[in-house]
Design a protein around this motif. Structure first.
Motif, PDB file in Angstrom:
ATOM      1  N   VAL A  25       0.846  -1.194   0.000  1.00 29.93           N
ATOM      2  CA  VAL A  25       0.000   0.000   0.000  1.00 29.93           C
ATOM      3  C   VAL A  25       0.882   1.245   0.000  1.00 29.93           C
ATOM      4  CG1 VAL A  25      -1.625   1.369   1.367  1.00 29.93           C
ATOM      5  CG2 VAL A  25      -2.007  -1.086   1.066  1.00 29.93           C
ATOM      6  N   LEU A  51      -0.683   7.275  10.199  1.00 27.83           N
ATOM      7  CA  LEU A  51      -2.044   6.808   9.991  1.00 27.83           C
ATOM      8  C   LEU A  51      -2.608   6.133  11.240  1.00 27.83           C
ATOM      9  CD1 LEU A  51      -1.819   5.638   6.307  1.00 27.83           C
ATOM     10  CD2 LEU A  51      -3.042   7.606   7.203  1.00 27.83           C
ATOM     11  N   HIS A  57      -8.654   5.482  12.562  1.00 27.22           N
ATOM     12  CA  HIS A  57      -7.895   4.433  11.876  1.00 27.22           C
ATOM     13  C   HIS A  57      -8.478   3.048  12.128  1.00 27.22           C
ATOM     14  CE1 HIS A  57      -4.608   1.913  10.571  1.00 27.22           C
ATOM     15  NE2 HIS A  57      -4.662   1.336  11.748  1.00 27.22           N
ATOM     16  N   TRP A  59      -7.603  -1.007  10.472  1.00 22.78           N
ATOM     17  CA  TRP A  59      -6.852  -1.808   9.485  1.00 22.78           C
ATOM     18  C   TRP A  59      -7.771  -2.395   8.421  1.00 22.78           C
ATOM     19  CZ3 TRP A  59      -2.145  -0.588   9.297  1.00 22.78           C
ATOM     20  CH2 TRP A  59      -1.344  -0.444  10.427  1.00 22.78           C
ATOM     21  N   TRP A  62      -8.377  -0.716   4.573  1.00 21.52           N
ATOM     22  CA  TRP A  62      -7.285  -0.587   3.603  1.00 21.52           C
ATOM     23  C   TRP A  62      -7.522  -1.599   2.481  1.00 21.52           C
ATOM     24  CZ3 TRP A  62      -1.791   0.912   5.244  1.00 21.52           C
ATOM     25  CH2 TRP A  62      -1.819   1.805   6.322  1.00 21.52           C
ATOM     26  N   VAL A  80      -6.718   3.873   1.367  1.00 16.79           N
ATOM     27  CA  VAL A  80      -6.727   3.837   2.831  1.00 16.79           C
ATOM     28  C   VAL A  80      -7.863   4.736   3.278  1.00 16.79           C
ATOM     29  CG1 VAL A  80      -5.477   4.455   4.939  1.00 16.79           C
ATOM     30  CG2 VAL A  80      -4.236   3.458   2.998  1.00 16.79           C
ATOM     31  N   SER A  82     -10.713   5.693   6.741  1.00 20.38           N
ATOM     32  CA  SER A  82     -10.856   5.675   8.196  1.00 20.38           C
ATOM     33  C   SER A  82     -12.311   5.957   8.549  1.00 20.38           C
ATOM     34  CB  SER A  82      -9.921   6.702   8.840  1.00 20.38           C
ATOM     35  OG  SER A  82     -10.140   7.984   8.296  1.00 20.38           O
TER      36      SER A  82
END
Length: 167
Positions: A25, A51, A57, A59, A62, A80, A82
């Motif tokens: 990424v 990030l 945020h 995971w 993504w 990416v 959030s």
């Protein structure tokens, strides 16, 4: 289109992301923004740390886009996102922190596929909206993609600066 892979946490859930995917990424975004006027090189540790400090945020927000080539699939872009704080209705939203399509994959629908992935994800999570910001002078014409997908402009900002002369 796929999410960044994550390790099994041993309790039947998903744990930390696979480092190779995070590095991919980072690479896709660094290379995608190399021709942007405000681009600067950010190390992988700086990228991940910055990030992770974002309160929204996650995971599982993504994505990596792969494109088919004569040599097999190759990475073509990344996104990416959030979690946004709830709006007046009390429902949170999703925010696209970064979307980048590598030069070799441009014009193949990668950006739209990544955006459809984040929109679908937001819908499945019961989110109220998906937001992003774009440079109106982007050399890729990104604002045209958003308009073609039915996104609407919320507001426009201007950035100003002054040079400080040391003398």
């Amino acid at each position: 289109m796929r999410r960044v892979r994550r390790h099994d946490d041993g309790a039947g859930g998903e744990g930390m992301p696979v480092a190779e995917d995070l590095q991919l990424v980072h690479q896709m975004l660094e290379e995608s923004f190399a021709d942007h006027f405000n681009s600067y090189r950010e190390s992988f540790p700086e990228f991940v740390q910055r990030l992770r400090e974002d309160p929204g945020h996650r995971w599982d927000h993504w994505w990596i886009a792969e494109v088919d080539t004569d040599d097999g699939p190759m990475p073509g872009g990344a996104l990416v996102s959030s979690r946004l704080t709830p709006d007046d209705s009390g429902r949170p939203g999703s925010y696209v922190d970064y979307i980048g399509v590598h030069r070799r994959a441009r014009g193949r629908g990668v950006a739209k596929a990544l955006l459809h992935a984040v929109i679908r994800d937001a819908h499945e999570r019961g989110r109220s909206r998906v937001d992003l910001e774009v440079d109106a002078d982007s050399p890729t014409g990104a604002d045209g993609i958003y308009r073609s997908m039915g996104w609407t402009l919320d507001h426009v900002t201007e950035s100003w600066h002054a040079d400080c002369l040391v003398g």
